[in-house]
Structures are given as structure tokens and as C-alpha cells.
Design an enzyme around this catalytic site. Structure first.
Site, short mmCIF file in Angstrom:
data_model
loop_
_atom_site.label_atom_id
_atom_site.label_comp_id
_atom_site.label_asym_id
_atom_site.label_seq_id
_atom_site.Cartn_x
_atom_site.Cartn_y
_atom_site.Cartn_z
N HIS A 16 1.43 10.75 -2.22
CA HIS A 16 0.26 10.81 -1.36
C HIS A 16 -0.59 11.86 -1.64
CE1 HIS A 16 -1.98 9.22 2.31
NE2 HIS A 16 -2.66 8.97 1.39
N HIS A 29 0.94 -1.25 -0.04
CA HIS A 29 0.01 -0.20 0.00
C HIS A 29 1.07 1.28 0.17
CE1 HIS A 29 -2.36 3.01 2.47
NE2 HIS A 29 -3.20 2.82 1.41
#
Length: 540
Positions: free
Chosen positions: A170, A124
Site C-alpha cells: 500500500h 480490495h
């Protein structure tokens, strides 16, 4: 037996402790003596006898036994001239994890079933070096994950500041970006260093069609014929890991006509002017850190980019490169789980959504994963890159349990332990009960009370090796360590239990020789964690 002595000064007095050097225990001596007919050297043929009679290995050829001996001798006597074991050589061989480990290093599962039949080692936010809020983005953690055997790499794609290039980061956080080209190049170079089975790149795509076209050009240039592109009108089933060896697969949602969404003024102010809570000194909770940017991370994969521009040309080339299409639960999760007859898709759920779905309609999850791929990712408040327990997701058939590989802790150890199975190739065949159906089309119900299926017996015999990692006075300044072993059976709730051995005092090479039994209802998902600890009487 050689003995040495260490001296410790206690309140002005010298205290002497005896340290016994390691020697083979009686059981090992007996096995060596039996196989060698009380000789001093073990030949390849005699070693083969040991492998068959004591280790339970079948169909061991003499050449295979000799090869193992030679590999072992290279560890501790590189210049050996004769392929034979002394008693000491034989004892050392027993501690070589790569040659005598408890888990086979060979792929032994059936690898010819479709992809949805396997649990897949999944990362992830694979590009992050640390926390989810303000750490650096880099290709280095991607390389490390691939070297460990991870088979699913996640990249979040965003336009750069000038809108003419692509960054991996991100989104809407303070993470520093890394160039997409660098990430893709690293994947190409390291994809198959630890396993020949396919690498899947999941893309969280926040790009305009023009930038999607750039991605298409980039992946085509870098991956060339290694990139898997499904044939139009081909079979609806996924291909098998065996058929996809040395291939790279892209997985993302099909492109739409949309423009990049702009963060609200409040978000821009937070990103540009405020300093995040301290991540290092532990003064901020994960919830406080997540609220800092006022973002709902939880549905990050399901997020749509707003302000679509009608009529904008979609990058067709991009769509043709998607090997696994990502679906959205537009009309509710329950409807999304209703399996149709079309091509298999990938659905992503947060850990909380998975928990709710498992509580309300667990059998629908199981039925969905028999045809499709389910990915479960950590909740957004895990900004310190922690992870959740993967067992509930596996129990419902989720193939991709996405973990923060740069994190630390018990949940991550479970993930690493799970994928040591099947030769560490990154694909573990799901239990048959998750893929089968009954006469009335019923599927496995994880809520059912299960009967004991298998009993596992574990003998904790002896331990050695930590003297190479710790100094003689590391544990206690006044005596050698007092070791004991704890065993944790991790799995479905009915199988979870912990046990421990007695304490062996003042010994660096303790011999416990104790046997324990574990009754298992779902042995296919059971993991055994073994921890050696030192008992400090001052702490009880």
C-alpha cells in the site's frame, strides 16, 4: 427419553437443572412415519418421496436420492453397510448444511452473458494482512480470498528501493512489501480451487515502462496460456464468465510514459521518523490515522504519476496483456459516464464519489454499467480495513464492490452472504431491471418508489449445534441458556426490517416453530441474516 442432570452451587446450596438430550420433534417424526409407512427404516425410494413431497425438489432420480443418503451416512456412520436411514439418521441429515442447506450449492444462473451483467466477488488491497497503514503485505490473504471464492484480486505495484524490481504494498504507508512474483505464483496455484470462473487481477500501477516490461514478462511466464489476452480488433463486448472459465484477466490503465513520482519532503519525514498512532488500543480514530501520512487515499486508483519523461519508450508488451482497460474520469465524472460505442472499460470510484454520483445522476450510473464495469472501493479513512454497506453500489449496477476481506463486521457479512448465491462461484447475475431499457431508452431509476414484488415467508423451527462450540456453563453459570432468534432483512431501504422469536428458556435445543413474513420491493438484492442470541434477564 434420556435425561441427565447438571449441578450448580449457588450461595452454598446445590441446585439441580435438567438437561434434555436432543430428540426429533413431532413434525420430523410424522414426516419419517408417513414416508416409511410407519416403518423403522427409510429406503432410498422412501427418502426420494420425502425430497419431493416435503422439500419441494423436482425430478429427483432414485440414484440421486441414494447418493445423498450415502453422503449423509458417511458423516455419522462411516462404516455403514446398508443404505437406509433410521429416525435418528434422518434427523441428523436435516442439519447437514452441505446436503440440506437453504441455499443450493450448484451454479444455476445463466453464465453466458457478458461480464458486465454480473456482480463479481471483489477484494480490495488483497495483499494486506490487517490495517491499511502498517500491517504486513503477504500472499496469504490472497490465497484465503481465492479459497473463499473471491474472483477479483487487487495488487498495488511499486518499484523496490533499488528501482530494479517490483513490490506489492500500500503505497506511501508503512506496510511491509511482498514480492510480486510470489503473489502471482499464489494466484496461479489457487485461482480455481473454489470456482472455475475467471479471476480478474486489478493492478494499481505505479511503475516505469521498464518495470512494466518486467511485469509483462513475469505474468506471461507464470500464467502462460491461462492468461486471457484480447484479440486486436475483436468484439467490443466483454466475454462471458462461461467463455472465460479457468482464465486469468489483467485489468489496469493503459501504460503511459512516466517516471515514478517522489513523495514530498514532508511525507518522507513522516514515513521515516514518526511512529503512527496506536492501532491496537483504539485510542486513535480512523480520521486521525489517515491524516498521519497527510495523504488523500480517496482517489488512489485515479492518481497519476507526475514528472513524465517525454519520449520514453512505452512497454508495448504490457499493453497487449490488459484484458480489461481501466478508464479515468479526466473531464469530470458525468462525462466519463456517458456511454460511447467503443470497447467496454472499467471505472473506479471511491464510496463517497459513488454516493455523490448516485444522488446527482443515478440513472447515468445504471446506464454506464449496462456496457461497462464499475468498481467501488472503500474510502481512504477506513485504515482499520472496515467496509461500507454495498447495497447502494449494487442498486446502481456496480459489478465490483471492492471489500477489505481481511476486515470484520456487518458489511463484510453482507458481502459473504451475497456471494453464497449461485453455488458460491463468485459471480451473481444482476437483476434484469438493471440491464434492460424502456421504449424511450430509459433505464431503471433507483430513486423511484417501488411496489412490493414478492413476499418471503420464513419459518424459524428449531436450533441445535452450539453445544459443540460452547461449554454447558458458557452462557449462565446457574442455568441452561435462554435462546431467541433475530432476523434482519438487509436490502434497499424499503425492505430493511428486523423481527425476533419468543425466548425459549433453559433449553439447548429450542423449538420456536414461528413463521414470519417479509415484503420485498427488490428481492434480488435482499439478504436475510439470522442470529441466535441468549437472553440474559439481568441485562433485560
Amino acid at each position: 427419553m434420556k435425561k441427565s442432570y447438571d449441578y450448580y452451587k449457588v450461595f452454598g446450596f446445590n441446585r439441580k437443572f435438567k438437561i434434555t438430550e436432543r430428540k426429533p420433534p413431532p413434525d420430523v417424526i410424522d414426516a419419517f412415519s408417513l414416508c416409511t409407512n410407519r416403518g423403522s427404516q427409510m429406503s432410498p425410494d422412501q427418502f426420494r418421496r420425502f425430497l419431493i413431497e416435503f422439500q419441494g425438489e423436482v425430478d429427483v432420480a432414485i440414484d440421486e436420492a441414494k447418493r445423498k443418503m450415502e453422503q449423509a451416512l458417511h458423516h455419522f456412520r462411516p462404516n455403514f453397510t446398508r443404505c437406509s436411514f433410521t429416525l435418528e439418521d434422518f434427523f441428523k441429515y436435516l442439519f447437514l448444511d452441505d446436503l440440506n442447506g437453504p441455499i443450493t450449492t450448484q451454479v444455476h444462473h445463466d453464465m453466458t452473458a457478458p461480464l458486465q451483467h454480473y456482480f463479481i466477488y471483489t477484494g480490495h488491497n488483497s495483499y494486506l494482512t490487517g490495517n491499511q497503514l502498517n500491517s504486513d503485505c503477504s500472499e496469504v490473504p490472497i490465497i484465503k480470498a481465492l479459497q473463499r471464492g473471491v474472483r477479483v484480486i487487487e495488487l498495488d505495484l511499486w518499484p523496490n528501493s533499488s528501482k530494479d524490481g517490483i513490490h506489492v504494498l500500500h503505497g506511501r504507508t508503512m506496510t511491509t512489501p511482498v514480492d510480486l512474483y510470489k503473489c502471482l505464483k499464489s494466484i496461479k496455484e489457487h485461482a480455481f480451487v473454489s470456482s472455475p470462473y475467471p479471476v480478474i487481477i486489478t493492478l494499481e500501477d505505479h511503475l516505469t515502462p521498464n518495470l512494466q516490461a518486467k511485469v509483462a514478462e513475469m505474468v506471461t511466464e507464470i500464467f502462460e496460456d491461462v492468461l486471457y489476452c484480447p484479440e486486436a480488433g475483436g468484439n467490443d463486448d466483454f466475454l462471458s464468465p462461461d467463455a472465460l472459465k479457468h482464465r486469468i484477466i489483467l485489468s489496469t490503465k493503459q501504460p503511459k510514459e512516466y517516471l515514478e513520482s517522489k513523495p514530498s519532503c514532508e511525507e518522507e519525514e513522516l514515513v521515516g521518523e514518526q511512529t503512527p498512532p496506536d492501532l491496537k488500543n483504539g485510542t486513535a480514530t480512523e480520521e486521525v490515522l489517515a491524516k498521519f501520512l497527510a495523504i488523500d487515499f480517496e482517489d488512489e486508483e485515479d492518481e497519476d504519476v507526475e514528472n513524465e519523461k517525454p519520449g520514453q519508450k512505452v512497454a508495448l508488451e504490457y499493453n497487449q496483456l490488459i484484458g480489461i482497460h481501466a478508464a479515468k474520469a479526466k473531464n469530470g465524472l458525468r462525462k466519463a459516464l456517458m456511454v460511447g460505442s467503443g470497447r467496454g472499460t472499467r471505472l473506479s470510484l471511491s464510496e463517497q464519489t459513488l454516493e455523490r454520483a448516485a444522488s446527482l445522476y443515478g440513472t447515468d450510473l445504471v446506464r454506464f454499467t449496462q456496457k461497462n464495469i464499475l468498481r467501488v472501493f472503500p474510502k481512504g479513512t477506513r485504515v482499520r480495513s472496515t467496509n461500507f454497506r454495498p447495497l447502494a453500489a449494487w442498486m446502481h449496477g456496480a459489478q465490483m464492490v471492492a471489500f477489505n476481506m481481511q476486515g470484520y463486521g456487518k458489511s463484510l457479512w453482507m458481502m459473504h452472504g451475497m456471494f453464497r448465491a449461485n453455488g458460491g462461484c463468485g459471480y451473481v447475475k444482476k437483476p434484469d431491471f438493471l440491464m434492460s431499457r424502456g421504449p424511450n431508452n430509459e433505464v431503471f431509476d433507483p430513486k423511484e418508489t417501488l411496489e412490493v414484488k414478492k413476499t418471503l415467508r420464513v419459518k424459524v423451527y428449531m436450533g441445535d449445534g452450539w453445544r459443540m462450540d460452547f461449554s454447558q456453563t458458557h452462557f449462565d453459570a446457574f442455568s441452561p441458556p435462554d435462546f431467541y432468534t433475530k432476523m434482519y432483512m438487509v436490502g434497499v431501504p424499503a425492505d430493511v426490517i428486523k423481527k425476533k422469536t419468543r425466548i425459549i428458556k433453559d433449553d439447548w435445543t429450542p423449538i420456536w416453530d414461528e413463521e414470519f413474513t417479509f415484503t420485498l420491493t427488490v428481492p434480488e438484492l435482499a439478504l436475510l441474516k439470522i442470529v441466535v442470541r441468549e437472553h440474559d434477564i439481568r441485562k433485560g
